[in-house]
Design an enzyme around this catalytic site. Structure first.
Site, mmCIF file in Angstrom:
data_model
loop_
_atom_site.group_PDB
_atom_site.id
_atom_site.type_symbol
_atom_site.label_atom_id
_atom_site.label_comp_id
_atom_site.label_asym_id
_atom_site.label_seq_id
_atom_site.Cartn_x
_atom_site.Cartn_y
_atom_site.Cartn_z
ATOM 1 C CB SER A 134 11.611 0.011 90.998
ATOM 2 O OG SER A 134 10.542 0.819 91.404
ATOM 3 C CE1 TYR A 159 8.686 -5.212 92.123
ATOM 4 C CE2 TYR A 159 8.198 -3.072 93.107
ATOM 5 C CZ TYR A 159 8.609 -3.824 92.029
ATOM 6 O OH TYR A 159 8.956 -3.196 90.859
ATOM 7 C CE LYS A 163 12.266 -4.971 90.630
ATOM 8 N NZ LYS A 163 12.758 -5.790 89.509
ATOM 9 N N GLY A 307 0.813 2.989 101.927
ATOM 10 C CA GLY A 307 2.131 2.795 101.306
ATOM 11 C C GLY A 307 2.418 3.754 100.166
#
Ligand code: UD1
Length: 346
Positions: A134, A159, A163, A307
């Protein structure tokens, strides 16, 4: 240039998470280009009806193993049943908010499964791996468009961290191996749906992402769209992202796979941005949607979402040149297809 159809006949490609949004579109692209895709999916975040739709679109039976790739016996079953040439690894949990509340689920599920997959690929001598990463690895880049040379920033969520960690694990274990060849694809914001409107994004519960919320709102399934922040330092004050049609993204996986298959030397590792190369603000997405569909979007302005970054969009020079891949579908076409899909599932 695609590889010649005849070279690919019966080439079995494992798609972990193949019943999901990007996985199902990649299944169709692989099938259309002469590969034999095989799905492993535990249906934790996808619906069974997808499989029937894949049969309808491709006109062939779907090879599927229902199970969790965290279970070594599931991977043993796949790799001992089929001669697998390559793996496209999508299976992962992806809700940013949930990852903050339950980080261990994300590390166990996303990181643990990737380690097991790499171990099993080595055990069964499978060479080629395409990993679903991502653009979140860049955080808010200092310069735009963001190139692959930009530094990876501290992740804003567990999350996002999974990645980054998975990219590192794949790179290190590939370089330490004798035979592995792998690439990480850093996706920007996938939207849209297959032209048939038989497959698309099926979020469970209220969507956190912009486009599925927007289409559900216009369809009357949700209240007005909330725009999270109009005080960003951008031309209209709303945040900028790079939206890419999921079918363009699916084709990038084929190009990446073919790039790996063509590499004669192993070990081999590389990574690419996969985006449209265009930045669009939230208000521009709304305008493009209204133009593409003739539907009005009702929205309300809210505070910034925690965020969120101001702006990110891809430099796609490396993927254009090295993978011979370019996004072909416009923002309006992507939004039109997203709306056709939303109407089909009403
Ligand atoms: C989000 C995730 C990212 C993940 C990606 C997967 C966060 C912070 N980031 O990216 O890690 O890889 O999804 O697709 O969750 N927006 C609204 N109203 C909405 C929803 C979104 O105004 O109801 C705005 C957001 O503030 C953002 C833009 O639309 O500026 C895109 O948001 P979204 O679709 O959630 O994607 P990202 O935040 O870029």
């Amino acid at each position: 240039m695609w590889l010649h159809q005849g070279e690919l006949a019966y080439m079995n490609i494992l798609i972990t998470g193949g019943a999901g949004f990007i996985g199902s579109h990649t299944y169709v692209a692989l099938s259309e280009h002469g590969y034999t895709p095989i799905i492993v999916d535990n249906f934790a975040n996808s619906r069974d009806s997808v499989i029937g739709q894949l049969v309808d679109i491709t006109g062939s039976a779907v090879e599927i193993i229902r199970g969790d790739i965290n279970d070594p016996t599931v991977l043993d079953q796949v790799f001992s049943t089929y001669a697998i040439e390559g793996v496209i690894h999508f299976a992962a949990a992806k809700a940013v908010g949930e990852s903050v509340e339950n980080p261990l689920k994300y590390y166990r599920n996303n990181v643990g499964a990737t380690i097991l997959l790499l171990e099993k690929m080595q055990e069964y001598g499978i060479q080629n791996l395409v990993f679903s990463s991502s653009c979140t690895v860049y955080g808010q880049p200092d310069t735009l468009p963001v190139t692959e040379n930009s530094p990876v920033m501290k992740a804003l969520s567990p999350y996002g961290n999974t990645k980054q960690i998975c990219e590192e694990i794949i790179e290190e274990s590939t370089r330490a191996s004798q035979q592995l060849k792998s690439v990480s694809l850093r996706y920007f914001n996938p939207i849209g749906a297959h032209k048939s409107a038989k497959i698309g994004e099926l979020p469970l519960g209220p969507p956190a992402n912009l486009v599925p919320f927007l289409t559900q709102s216009v369809a009357g399934l949700r209240g007005p769209l909330q725009i999270w922040g109009t005080d960003y330092p951008t031309s209209d004050g709303t945040a900028i992202r790079d939206y890419i049609h999921v079918c363009d993204l699916a084709e990038a996986h084929l190009k990446a796979l073919e790039y790996l298959i063509k590499q004669e030397k192993s070990p081999f590792y590389d990574y690419f941005n996969i985006g449209s190369g265009e930045g669009s603000s939230v208000l521009q997405v709304i305008q493009a949607f209204e133009k593409a569909t003739g539907k009005k979007v009702n929205y309300e302005i809210r505070e910034r979402r925690t965020g969120d970054i101001t702006s990110v969009y891809a430099s796609t020079d490396k993927s254009n040149k090295t993978l011979d891949w370019k996004a072909k579908r416009s923002l309006e076409e992507s939004l039109k297809d997203a709306w056709a899909w939303q109407e089909a599932i009403l």
